[in-house]
Write a protein that holds these residues in place. Structure first.
Motif, PDB file in Angstrom:
ATOM      1  N   ASP A  10       0.878  -1.167   0.000  1.00 51.99           N
ATOM      2  CA  ASP A  10       0.000   0.000   0.000  1.00 51.99           C
ATOM      3  C   ASP A  10       0.914   1.215   0.000  1.00 51.99           C
ATOM      4  N   THR A  11       0.869   1.993  -1.080  1.00 55.70           N
ATOM      5  CA  THR A  11       1.817   3.077  -1.240  1.00 55.70           C
ATOM      6  C   THR A  11       1.214   4.220  -2.036  1.00 55.70           C
ATOM      7  N   HIS A  12       1.954   5.274  -2.124  1.00 55.89           N
ATOM      8  CA  HIS A  12       1.613   6.404  -2.988  1.00 55.89           C
ATOM      9  C   HIS A  12       2.776   6.608  -3.943  1.00 55.89           C
ATOM     10  N   ARG A  13       2.489   7.160  -5.102  1.00 55.93           N
ATOM     11  CA  ARG A  13       3.498   7.339  -6.132  1.00 55.93           C
ATOM     12  C   ARG A  13       3.389   8.734  -6.721  1.00 55.93           C
ATOM     13  N   ARG A  14       4.541   9.365  -6.927  1.00 57.03           N
ATOM     14  CA  ARG A  14       4.577  10.645  -7.627  1.00 57.03           C
ATOM     15  C   ARG A  14       4.573  10.363  -9.121  1.00 57.03           C
ATOM     16  N   ARG A  15       3.584  10.922  -9.803  1.00 55.56           N
ATOM     17  CA  ARG A  15       3.512  10.779 -11.260  1.00 55.56           C
ATOM     18  C   ARG A  15       4.435  11.786 -11.916  1.00 55.56           C
TER      19      ARG A  15
END
Length: 159
Positions: free
Chosen positions: A89-94
């Motif tokens: 479960d993570t977030h990513r910079r586009r």
């Protein structure tokens, strides 16, 4: 003999280190040294150089949670070989600077040995068997130069 409890404890430590983006040199201290191997398909990353190569691939991800479960002994060894399931479960910079929330299911194989110098249990091998993003939680972009979002390697669910 290495117990599965030793393996579980070390895998949980790995999760903590990766959640906080620990430096490769810190993670290296938990490995068998230059024969340590990260493997994902045809990609093989060895030793400290491999950990250093892996580290920048993770920089676009933040607020990570590596949630391991289903710890199974594949071989009591020696060496001890275990498999796990994991929710990432993570977030990513586009590329445009905005962020997106990602959730993926992973399957790993781990090999553990005792370091000859001090008898400490360490990772000898970390193999990613599969990575599949969940429906509605897949990256909006792909990158063949990053094994975490390479469409040839990972399963992208529908958005």
């Amino acid at each position: 003999m290495i117990s599965h409890y030793d393996g579980i404890a070390l895998i949980k430590r790995w999760a903590e280190l990766f959640d906080v983006h620990a430096s490769p040199s810190i993670i290296y201290g938990y490995t068998s040294g230059e024969d340590f191997l990260i493997k994902f398909g045809d990609t093989e990353l060895r030793g400290l150089e491999g950990l250093n190569a892996h580290h920048p691939l993770k920089e676009q991800f933040f607020d990570e949670h590596h949630l391991y479960y289903d710890f199974q002994v594949e071989s009591a060894g020696p060496p001890l070989v275990m498999t796990t399931r994991m929710v990432w479960d993570t977030h990513r910079r586009r590329s445009d600077g905005s962020a997106e929330h990602l959730i993926a299911d992973l399957h790993h194989r781990w090999t553990f040995i005792r370091r000859p110098a001090d008898g400490r249990v360490v990772f000898q091998r970390h193999e990613l068997l599969s990575l599949a993003y969940r429906d509605g939680a897949a990256p909006s972009e792909s990158d063949p130069n990053n094994l975490h979002i390479d469409p040839r390697r990972v399963a992208f669910a529908r958005r």
